[in-house]
Design an enzyme around this catalytic site. Structure first.
Site, short mmCIF file in Angstrom:
data_model
loop_
_atom_site.label_atom_id
_atom_site.label_comp_id
_atom_site.label_asym_id
_atom_site.label_seq_id
_atom_site.Cartn_x
_atom_site.Cartn_y
_atom_site.Cartn_z
N ALA A 270 -7.04 0.01 6.61
CA ALA A 270 -6.43 1.12 5.90
C ALA A 270 -7.44 1.85 5.04
CB ALA A 270 -5.30 0.61 5.01
N ASP B 228 -2.25 -12.79 -2.27
CA ASP B 228 -3.59 -12.20 -2.36
C ASP B 228 -3.86 -11.71 -3.78
OD1 ASP B 228 -6.07 -11.41 -1.47
OD2 ASP B 228 -5.39 -9.58 -0.48
P1 ATP Z 1 -8.10 -5.06 1.31
O1 ATP Z 1 -7.93 -5.49 2.72
O2 ATP Z 1 -9.53 -4.76 0.93
O3 ATP Z 1 -7.40 -5.92 0.31
P2 ATP Z 1 -6.07 -3.15 1.75
O4 ATP Z 1 -6.30 -2.48 3.04
O5 ATP Z 1 -5.05 -4.20 1.72
O6 ATP Z 1 -7.43 -3.63 1.18
P3 ATP Z 1 -5.24 -2.11 -0.79
O7 ATP Z 1 -5.71 -3.37 -1.43
O8 ATP Z 1 -3.81 -1.79 -0.86
O9 ATP Z 1 -5.71 -2.02 0.71
O10 ATP Z 1 -6.07 -0.91 -1.38
C1 ATP Z 1 -7.49 -0.94 -1.36
C2 ATP Z 1 -8.03 -0.44 -2.69
O11 ATP Z 1 -7.60 0.91 -2.91
C3 ATP Z 1 -7.52 -1.19 -3.92
O12 ATP Z 1 -8.25 -2.36 -4.16
C4 ATP Z 1 -7.69 -0.13 -5.01
O13 ATP Z 1 -9.03 -0.05 -5.43
C5 ATP Z 1 -7.35 1.14 -4.27
N1 ATP Z 1 -5.91 1.43 -4.47
C6 ATP Z 1 -4.90 1.04 -3.68
N2 ATP Z 1 -3.70 1.44 -4.13
C7 ATP Z 1 -3.95 2.11 -5.27
C8 ATP Z 1 -3.12 2.78 -6.26
N3 ATP Z 1 -1.80 2.81 -6.13
N4 ATP Z 1 -3.72 3.35 -7.31
C9 ATP Z 1 -5.08 3.31 -7.45
N5 ATP Z 1 -5.90 2.70 -6.57
C10 ATP Z 1 -5.37 2.11 -5.50
MG MG Z 2 -6.58 -5.18 -1.46
#
Ligand code: ATP
Ligand code: MG
Length: 338
Positions: free
Chosen positions: A28, A138
């Site tokens: 993502a 997580d």
């Molecule tokens: P990972 O696999 O690295 O954990 P992911 O694909 O699950 O990432 P998220 O953890 O949801 O994605 O988002 C990645 C990053 O984007 C977060 O660690 C944060 O820095 C930023 N982020 C996500 N959602 C928000 C939000 N609502 N407000 C501000 N920053 C955000």
């Molecule tokens: Mg994350």
């Protein structure tokens, strides 16, 4: 219906104008965007479904189901879900002060009173998840975000799942430095205890600015976690040390429960649990029939958005443009009245 338009480097998705990338995950990308009508900023997690296999697709839909269920002041609120054949867009509350991980990297460790305030917010949010039969799986400093007032917003339910208590879970989840020993050993687990372990690591990180278990490779890390031994720095109070030691217990059954954490001496210092915001029926989420905020509905009507359709969408938990605008305006009203 999703329309992505490109004009002079301005990308639009639905009613949102994409501003910039704020995060990247495995599958993502997270963008900061602005709603064209409410002018509020949101985070949009954009997932390319064509890059996911069956199992990961299922995980993504579970993340959506969980986020729809959860309404808590310290959990990132989901506003809208948009989907095309290939893409999925999760529109949620934006936490402008970013990850607590970056905050600590910049400012160093927190004082214990500061850490306590943040930890109470985290504990209350995770306790709420567990009471709704959801495990996060997580919890780590990268997934704990800070809003405009430096309050906690828990993000990323990508590893989240429902637990029943009857059928244990078994999947490897999360990030190794925060993973519980039973996860390293591939054992089955009920759920909440692995979040408690991660929260023990989180508390250590807040107070020390470093990880309790670290290593150049996974093998060394695993060895250290399974030994259950970690260093306590000279500046940590004995009450704080005591709480961490009761959370980072190797045997899941002997680990502290949420109730025990909340009642611990360290948590009870500075007046204990944070005072709840004064109850206001106007400000709540998840309205029941007939409990919609009249002021917002009238405002939307004045913008040419049907009151009837908005109420219908709210009632059906549609997570569409109607509910998104409603909640975004509600959020703005809440901020101006604070
Ligand atoms: P990972 O696999 O690295 O954990 P992911 O694909 O699950 O990432 P998220 O953890 O949801 O994605 O988002 C990645 C990053 O984007 C977060 O660690 C944060 O820095 C930023 N982020 C996500 N959602 C928000 C939000 N609502 N407000 C501000 N920053 C955000
Ligand atoms: Mg994350």
């Amino acid at each position: 219906m999703v329309m992505a338009e490109r004009s002079k480097a301005q990308v639009r998705v639905g009613f949102y104008e994409i501003e910039r990338t704020i995060g990247k995950g495995n599958f993502a990308v997270v963008k900061l965007a602005k709603h064209r009508i409410t002018k509020t900023e949101v985070a949009i997690k954009i997932i390319d479904k064509t890059r996911l296999d069956e199992a990961n697709l299922k995980k993504v839909y579970r993340e959506v189901t969980i986020m729809k269920l959860l309404n808590h002041q310290h959990i990132v609120k989901l506003y809208q879900v948009m989907e095309t054949k290939n893409m999925l867009y999760l529109v949620s509350e934006y936490a402008p002060n970013g990850e607590i991980f970056d905050y600590i990297a910049q400012h160093g460790r927190m004082t214990e009173p500061e850490a306590r305030k943040k930890f109470w917010q985290i504990i209350n949010a995770v306790d709420y998840c567990h009471k709704n039969r959801v495990v996060h799986r997580d919890l780590k400093a990268e997934n704990l975000l800070l809003d405009a007032n430096m309050n906690i917003k828990i993000a990323d339910f990508g590893f989240g799942n429902f637990f029943t208590g009857k059928e244990p879970l078994a999947t490897w989840c999360g990030s190794p430095p925060y993973a519980a020993p039973e996860v390293f050993e591939g054992k089955k687990y009920v759920g909440p205890q692995i979040d408690i372990w991660s929260l023990g690591v989180v508390l250590y990180v807040l107070v020390c600015g470093a990880l309790p278990f670290d290593g150049q490779n996974l093998q060394i890390l695993r060895f250290r976690v399974l030994s259950g031994r970690f260093r306590i720095p000279f500046f940590m109070s004995s009450e704080c040390e005591n709480l961490i030691r009761r959370m980072l217990v190797l045997e899941p059954g002997k680990r502290y429960t949420m109730e025990q954490i909340k009642n611990h001496q360290w948590m009870q210092m500075d007046g204990g649990a944070p005072k709840a915001a004064p109850p206001s029926p106007m400000m709540g989420y998840g309205p029941k029939v007939g409990e919609y905020n009249e002021q917002i509905l009238r405002l939307m009507q004045s913008l040419g958005i049907s009151q009837q359709k908005t109420m219908e969408a709210l009632k059906n938990d549609a997570y569409d443009h109607y509910t998104a605008i409603y909640y975004l305006l509600l959020e703005r009203l809440k901020q101006t009245s604070e």
